[in-house]
Design a protein around this motif. Structure first.
Motif, PDB file in Angstrom:
ATOM      1  N   ALA A   1       0.833  -1.210   0.000  1.00  0.00           N
ATOM      2  CA  ALA A   1       0.000   0.000   0.000  1.00  0.00           C
ATOM      3  C   ALA A   1       0.864   1.255   0.000  1.00  0.00           C
ATOM      4  CB  ALA A   1      -0.919  -0.027   1.224  1.00  0.00           C
ATOM      5  N   ASP A   2       1.898   1.233   0.802  1.00  0.00           N
ATOM      6  CA  ASP A   2       2.783   2.396   0.903  1.00  0.00           C
ATOM      7  C   ASP A   2       4.095   2.054   0.201  1.00  0.00           C
ATOM      8  OD1 ASP A   2       3.992   4.722   1.579  1.00  0.00           O
ATOM      9  OD2 ASP A   2       4.352   4.191   3.692  1.00  0.00           O
ATOM     10  N   SER A   3       4.096   2.156  -1.145  1.00  0.00           N
ATOM     11  CA  SER A   3       5.221   1.607  -1.894  1.00  0.00           C
ATOM     12  C   SER A   3       5.979   2.611  -2.752  1.00  0.00           C
ATOM     13  CB  SER A   3       4.706   0.496  -2.817  1.00  0.00           C
ATOM     14  OG  SER A   3       3.803   1.041  -3.785  1.00  0.00           O
ATOM     15  N   ALA A   4       5.530   3.867  -2.804  1.00  0.00           N
ATOM     16  CA  ALA A   4       6.128   4.818  -3.750  1.00  0.00           C
ATOM     17  C   ALA A   4       7.628   4.987  -3.512  1.00  0.00           C
ATOM     18  CB  ALA A   4       5.411   6.163  -3.653  1.00  0.00           C
ATOM     19  N   ALA A   5       8.019   5.213  -2.262  1.00  0.00           N
ATOM     20  CA  ALA A   5       9.435   5.457  -1.967  1.00  0.00           C
ATOM     21  C   ALA A   5      10.274   4.209  -2.222  1.00  0.00           C
ATOM     22  CB  ALA A   5       9.593   5.921  -0.523  1.00  0.00           C
ATOM     23  N   ILE A   6       9.743   3.060  -1.793  1.00  0.00           N
ATOM     24  CA  ILE A   6      10.481   1.811  -1.998  1.00  0.00           C
ATOM     25  C   ILE A   6      10.623   1.517  -3.487  1.00  0.00           C
ATOM     26  CG2 ILE A   6      10.467  -0.686  -1.625  1.00  0.00           C
ATOM     27  CD1 ILE A   6       8.971  -0.179   0.988  1.00  0.00           C
ATOM     28  N   GLY A   7       9.519   1.707  -4.229  1.00  0.00           N
ATOM     29  CA  GLY A   7       9.559   1.475  -5.671  1.00  0.00           C
ATOM     30  C   GLY A   7      10.539   2.396  -6.366  1.00  0.00           C
ATOM     31  N   ALA A   8      10.624   3.650  -5.907  1.00  0.00           N
ATOM     32  CA  ALA A   8      11.551   4.601  -6.518  1.00  0.00           C
ATOM     33  C   ALA A   8      13.005   4.171  -6.304  1.00  0.00           C
ATOM     34  CB  ALA A   8      11.317   5.994  -5.940  1.00  0.00           C
ATOM     35  N   VAL A   9      13.309   3.758  -5.067  1.00  0.00           N
ATOM     36  CA  VAL A   9      14.671   3.303  -4.765  1.00  0.00           C
ATOM     37  C   VAL A   9      14.997   2.047  -5.570  1.00  0.00           C
ATOM     38  CG1 VAL A   9      16.196   2.389  -2.975  1.00  0.00           C
ATOM     39  CG2 VAL A   9      14.711   4.323  -2.467  1.00  0.00           C
ATOM     40  N   ALA A  10      14.051   1.105  -5.624  1.00  0.00           N
ATOM     41  CA  ALA A  10      14.284  -0.130  -6.372  1.00  0.00           C
ATOM     42  C   ALA A  10      14.480   0.159  -7.853  1.00  0.00           C
ATOM     43  CB  ALA A  10      13.118  -1.095  -6.168  1.00  0.00           C
ATOM     44  N   GLY A  11      13.723   1.130  -8.386  1.00  0.00           N
ATOM     45  CA  GLY A  11      13.886   1.504  -9.787  1.00  0.00           C
ATOM     46  C   GLY A  11      15.259   2.081 -10.066  1.00  0.00           C
ATOM     47  N   LEU A  12      15.727   2.960  -9.176  1.00  0.00           N
ATOM     48  CA  LEU A  12      17.075   3.510  -9.327  1.00  0.00           C
ATOM     49  C   LEU A  12      18.130   2.410  -9.222  1.00  0.00           C
ATOM     50  CD1 LEU A  12      16.743   6.770  -7.189  1.00  0.00           C
ATOM     51  CD2 LEU A  12      16.998   6.620  -9.680  1.00  0.00           C
ATOM     52  N   LEU A  13      17.885   1.468  -8.335  1.00  0.00           N
ATOM     53  CA  LEU A  13      18.825   0.357  -8.171  1.00  0.00           C
ATOM     54  C   LEU A  13      18.899  -0.489  -9.442  1.00  0.00           C
ATOM     55  CD1 LEU A  13      20.683  -0.921  -6.058  1.00  0.00           C
ATOM     56  CD2 LEU A  13      18.746  -2.306  -5.312  1.00  0.00           C
ATOM     57  N   GLN A  14      17.751  -0.728 -10.052  1.00  0.00           N
ATOM     58  CA  GLN A  14      17.753  -1.493 -11.296  1.00  0.00           C
ATOM     59  C   GLN A  14      18.472  -0.728 -12.407  1.00  0.00           C
ATOM     60  OE1 GLN A  14      13.934  -2.254 -13.066  1.00  0.00           O
ATOM     61  NE2 GLN A  14      14.694  -4.023 -14.216  1.00  0.00           N
ATOM     62  N   THR A  15      18.243   0.580 -12.485  1.00  0.00           N
ATOM     63  CA  THR A  15      18.916   1.397 -13.496  1.00  0.00           C
ATOM     64  C   THR A  15      20.429   1.345 -13.325  1.00  0.00           C
ATOM     65  OG1 THR A  15      17.024   2.905 -13.637  1.00  0.00           O
ATOM     66  CG2 THR A  15      19.145   3.735 -14.424  1.00  0.00           C
ATOM     67  N   ARG A  16      20.870   1.463 -12.059  1.00  0.00           N
ATOM     68  CA  ARG A  16      22.322   1.416 -11.807  1.00  0.00           C
ATOM     69  C   ARG A  16      22.890   0.037 -12.103  1.00  0.00           C
ATOM     70  NH1 ARG A  16      26.796   4.265 -11.856  1.00  0.00           N
ATOM     71  NH2 ARG A  16      25.581   5.992 -11.001  1.00  0.00           N
ATOM     72  N   SER A  17      22.164  -1.003 -11.756  1.00  0.00           N
ATOM     73  CA  SER A  17      22.669  -2.356 -12.038  1.00  0.00           C
ATOM     74  C   SER A  17      22.732  -2.599 -13.542  1.00  0.00           C
ATOM     75  CB  SER A  17      21.799  -3.405 -11.349  1.00  0.00           C
ATOM     76  OG  SER A  17      20.473  -3.393 -11.850  1.00  0.00           O
ATOM     77  N   ASP A  18      21.751  -2.082 -14.298  1.00  0.00           N
ATOM     78  CA  ASP A  18      21.799  -2.203 -15.757  1.00  0.00           C
ATOM     79  C   ASP A  18      23.026  -1.487 -16.318  1.00  0.00           C
ATOM     80  OD1 ASP A  18      19.501  -3.676 -15.833  1.00  0.00           O
ATOM     81  OD2 ASP A  18      18.189  -2.008 -16.369  1.00  0.00           O
ATOM     82  N   ALA A  19      23.355  -0.324 -15.747  1.00  0.00           N
ATOM     83  CA  ALA A  19      24.522   0.431 -16.208  1.00  0.00           C
ATOM     84  C   ALA A  19      25.828  -0.287 -15.866  1.00  0.00           C
ATOM     85  CB  ALA A  19      24.516   1.825 -15.580  1.00  0.00           C
TER      86      ALA A  19
END
Length: 338
Positions: A198-216
């Motif tokens: 339910a309260d996922s915006a901040a966690i999702g944002a961090v996880a998204g940045l983490l995926q972007t960095r891992s892809d790089a």
């Protein structure tokens, strides 16, 4: 040339060295007193003969010197006795120079089995591949007293310090190649898990940045794997070159062959130094990725701790952190190599 091979072994001192030279066609030009004594032939009798003249019947014909590099050779003496030698053949202007010594230990035992199999294949009419005995040669030389040569001793000590780092090079390469995908999958799982909260915006944002960095990081991690492979190969070449130069330096008559070997030391160590510089740069790049990923992993754990029912997400971020810390420990030694 002995017509019948006996079971007798020719006495050959562990501290003895012999030397021979051949012309470009592989015919003996000269042999020292030790080789003449071991074979039982006078030096004049050997001139113009090939290694087939002193070849034991169990020795594969295709693997006889003077092809360049190290080779375990079983020689047949004039009276039918035999002796084994580990011979290093070095190309020189007038042909090939060979220096040999008595082998011992596990590398020799393994080599005899390979040569026996090669001889059986040869007798069956099959092609025989030339074994690579460079690692065995380095191991054999490590057990022998080295020639008193300060420059070569220093090079040998330096390369020996790198042995441990590259003993598991293949494992480290596999670890690096798997790491990028592991981090990426953990980040993706964190994103998916966050969407179910339910309260996922901040966690999702961090996880998204983490995926972007891992892809790089993926291309750089794969490039690092290639650099590890290149340095490990350069290290092995330099180790062999130094061992060869030490052997040739121990014989007083090697002359040009010893100079060729010293030039090979300078060339291979130079190649190794250049590869180490590239590896250091690659490790520094990866370390930059890891710092960012560690920061994002910490932020992910903080956000997961603030939300409710996020234990599984917290575990994912903690696993990412564990993987990165483990990778940092694995690669730290490479970054410090010189």
């Amino acid at each position: 040339m002995a017509l019948i091979a006996s079971a007798r072994e020719r006495p050959f001192g562990a501290d003895e060295l012999f030397m021979w030279t051949t012309d470009p066609a592989g015919r003996f030009v000269a042999a020292d007193a030790v080789f003449a004594r071991l074979t039982g032939y006078g030096r004049e009798a050997m001139q113009g003969q090939t290694h087939a003249f002193v070849r034991h019947p169990a020795m594969p014909v295709a693997l006889l010197p003077p092809q360049p590099g190290p080779m375990y050779v079983r020689y047949l003496a004039e009276d039918g006795a035999s002796f084994w030698a580990l011979v290093l053949s070095v190309p020189v202007a007038a042909g090939v120079a060979g220096v040999g010594f008595k082998p011992a230990g596990a590398p020799f035992d393994a080599a005899r089995e390979r040569l026996q199999a090669a001889r059986e294949a040869e007798l069956a009419g099959e092609a025989v591949a030339v074994p690579d005995f460079r690692a065995a040669f380095v191991a054999e030389m490590s057990a022998r007293p080295a020639a008193r040569d300060a420059e070569l001793e220093a090079a040998a000590r330096r390369l020996a310090r790198l042995d441990e780092a590259f003993a598991g090079a293949e494992r480290k390469r596999a670890f690096v190649e798997e790491l990028a995908e592991s981090i990426r999958l953990f980040a993706l799982n964190a994103i998916l898990a966050a969407h179910r909260l339910a309260d996922s915006a901040a966690i999702g944002a961090v996880a998204g940045l983490l995926q972007t960095r891992s892809d790089a990081a993926v291309p750089d991690l794969l490039a690092l794997s290639g650099e590890i492979e290149r340095v490990a190969a350069a290290h092995a070449e330099a180790r062999f070159a130094v061992a060869a130069a030490q052997l040739l330096a121990a014989h007083p008559q090697t002359g040009e062959a010893a100079a060729v070997a010293r030039a090979a030391v300078a060339r291979t160590v130079g190649t190794l130094d250049a590869a180490l510089e590239q590896l250091g740069a690659a490790v520094a790049t990866i370390d930059g990725h890891f710092k960012t990923i560690r920061f994002l992993e910490l932020q992910g754990r903080i956000e997961a701790a603030r939300a409710t029912d996020t234990g599984h997400v917290l575990t994912l971020f903690e696993e990412i952190g564990r993987q990165v810390r483990l990778a940092g420990a694995e690669l730290a030694a490479f970054g410090a190599l010189r």
